[in-house]
Design an enzyme around this catalytic site. Structure first.
Site, PDB file in Angstrom:
ATOM      1  N   ARG A  39       0.833  -1.205   0.000  1.00 14.50           N
ATOM      2  CA  ARG A  39       0.000   0.000   0.000  1.00 14.50           C
ATOM      3  C   ARG A  39       0.866   1.253   0.000  1.00 14.50           C
ATOM      4  O   ARG A  39       0.509   2.291  -0.554  1.00 14.50           O
ATOM      5  CB  ARG A  39      -0.951   0.016   1.214  1.00 14.50           C
ATOM      6  N   TYR A  92     -16.484  14.890 -17.403  1.00 10.61           N
ATOM      7  CA  TYR A  92     -16.918  13.508 -17.210  1.00 10.61           C
ATOM      8  C   TYR A  92     -17.940  13.446 -16.077  1.00 10.61           C
ATOM      9  O   TYR A  92     -17.756  14.053 -15.017  1.00 10.61           O
ATOM     10  CB  TYR A  92     -15.689  12.660 -16.907  1.00 10.61           C
ATOM     11  N   ASP A 164      -7.661  16.745 -16.642  1.00  8.47           N
ATOM     12  CA  ASP A 164      -7.879  15.336 -16.973  1.00  8.47           C
ATOM     13  C   ASP A 164      -7.490  15.158 -18.439  1.00  8.47           C
ATOM     14  O   ASP A 164      -8.156  15.645 -19.344  1.00  8.47           O
ATOM     15  CB  ASP A 164      -9.351  14.982 -16.749  1.00  8.47           C
ATOM     16  N   LYS A 189      -8.019   3.584 -19.792  1.00 13.72           N
ATOM     17  CA  LYS A 189      -8.324   3.945 -21.173  1.00 13.72           C
ATOM     18  C   LYS A 189      -7.068   3.791 -22.047  1.00 13.72           C
ATOM     19  O   LYS A 189      -6.542   2.706 -22.190  1.00 13.72           O
ATOM     20  CB  LYS A 189      -8.903   5.349 -21.215  1.00 13.72           C
TER      21      LYS A 189
END
Length: 374
Positions: A39, A92, A164, A189
């Protein structure tokens, strides 16, 4: 026997061993010298973050478990309770849901700025405004933000610009070089590119901000898994080649669709009549990406028949894989906007988003032709 793999192995482990207390103290005394717990950091997630950081020209980056986690980390890097965010109205749907439904619960408020007002935000700025969130290429209508101009406007008002860059990828545009303070991606993506990874990455222009992102990633548990990181790095290696093919195919398809009588509008910045075509050409280095939207008749039956007849374009509410697909913004990504917001943005019943893959373009056009002629 020494082993020298050409490709970084998958470090599929949650924890790393120490020989003694000296090594433990080295971990805390020399940050980055070794690993302890995945982590907090893992060679695979660090490799992905470093690779995207190089492409974007940043001062540091983190890999996250999704694109949404990347947006969350980017906003928290600059905001705390009581702060105010400006957000481009063309955004988005997940970003607006995060701001409206969750960050509002943390005392962070938002005002949406229409596209035509992005470079004159003075009337929207409050004493507590900290950040502007925008997209390089807007989802789903592919409006192109002038990032250099937007960064100048933001910095004049002492705001940080978060971009973004998912739709463009670093191959088309590097927002940090144009003045952005943070750029982020849904790695799911184009960066991964094969529809088999869920991931994100956040890149900072400043080393102190990069350190803050690292802290947010560790404390909130946003870290990406080793396997997902490894797959994303593998996909990233062909990003430059893929973006050329995506762009080549998309331009040919846009030109075909523009001439088809059943298509009422084509939203693609590579077309000469697109309102920001010249800007897209400059910021994209002559490539325009693989995303576009089209508008058919505002009739659900027309949309349904088109989707049902498509053979090479599965209805899959994501984007940017090597295989083409289509999506329906009104029913998926922008479903939770109010009808007034949807209308203002031009997201109507007939709008379909196409993600153009790298298949032979003649086959893609032939399939669209038969589907439209129904």
């Amino acid at each position: 026997m020494e082993i020298h793999p050409k490709i970084t192995p998958i470090y599929q482990t949650s924890v790393f061993k120490f020989d003694d207390l000296n090594e433990l103290e080295q971990y805390f005394g020399e940050p980055g010298s070794r690993y302890m717990y995945s982590r907090n950091g893992n060679p695979n997630s660090d490799e992905l973050a470093a690779a995207v950081n190089r492409l974007e020209g940043g001062a540091g980056a983190i890999a996250t478990g999704s694109g949404m986690a990347a947006i969350f980390a980017a906003l928290l890097a600059f905001c705390q309770a009581g702060d105010h965010v400006l957000c481009a109205a063309d955004i988005y749907g997940g970003s607006s849901s995060l701001l409206n439904a969750e960050l509002s619960r943390m005392g962070i408020t938002v005002t949406y700025v229409p596209f035509e007002k992005l470079y004159d935000v003075g009337q929207y700025v409050q004493p507590t405004t900290r950040v502007m969130l925008a997209e390089t290429l807007s989802n789903p209508l592919l409006r192109v933000a002038d990032l250099r101009r937007l960064a100048t406007e933001c910095h004049e008002h002492k705001l940080k610009l978060v971009v973004d860059n998912t739709f463009a990828s670093p191959i088309l545009t590097q927002p940090i070089g144009l003045g952005a303070d943070i750029t982020l991606h849904s790695v799911t993506k184009y960066i991964s590119g094969h529809s088999d990874v869920t991931a994100g990455v956040v890149v900072a222009a400043d080393a102190e901000v990069a350190a803050r992102l690292k802290q947010i990633g560790v404390v909130y548990g946003l870290t990406l898994s080793p396997m997902e990181s490894w797959l994303a790095v593998r996909g990233l290696k062909t990003l430059r080649l893929r973006m050329r093919e995506h762009s080549h195919n998309a331009l040919a398809i846009a030109q075909f669709l523009q001439q088809h009588p059943a298509v009422r509008a084509v939203y693609y910045p590579g077309l000469a009549d697109h309102l920001q075509h010249a800007l897209a050409q400059e910021q994209g280095g002559g490539l325009f990406g693989g995303m576009m939207s089209i508008k058919l008749a505002d009739d659900p039956e027309v949309v349904n028949r088109f989707m049902q007849r498509c053979q090479r374009w599965p209805f899959a509410p994501s984007l940017a894989g090597v295989d083409s697909s289509l999506s329906y913004p009104l029913g998926t990504s922008h479903r939770y906007l109010t009808p007034e917001q949807q209308e203002e943005l031009g997201i109507s019943v007939g709008v379909i988003r196409l993600s153009i893959g790298i298949e032979p373009v003649e086959e893609l056009i032939a399939d669209l032709k038969q589907a439209l002629e129904s």
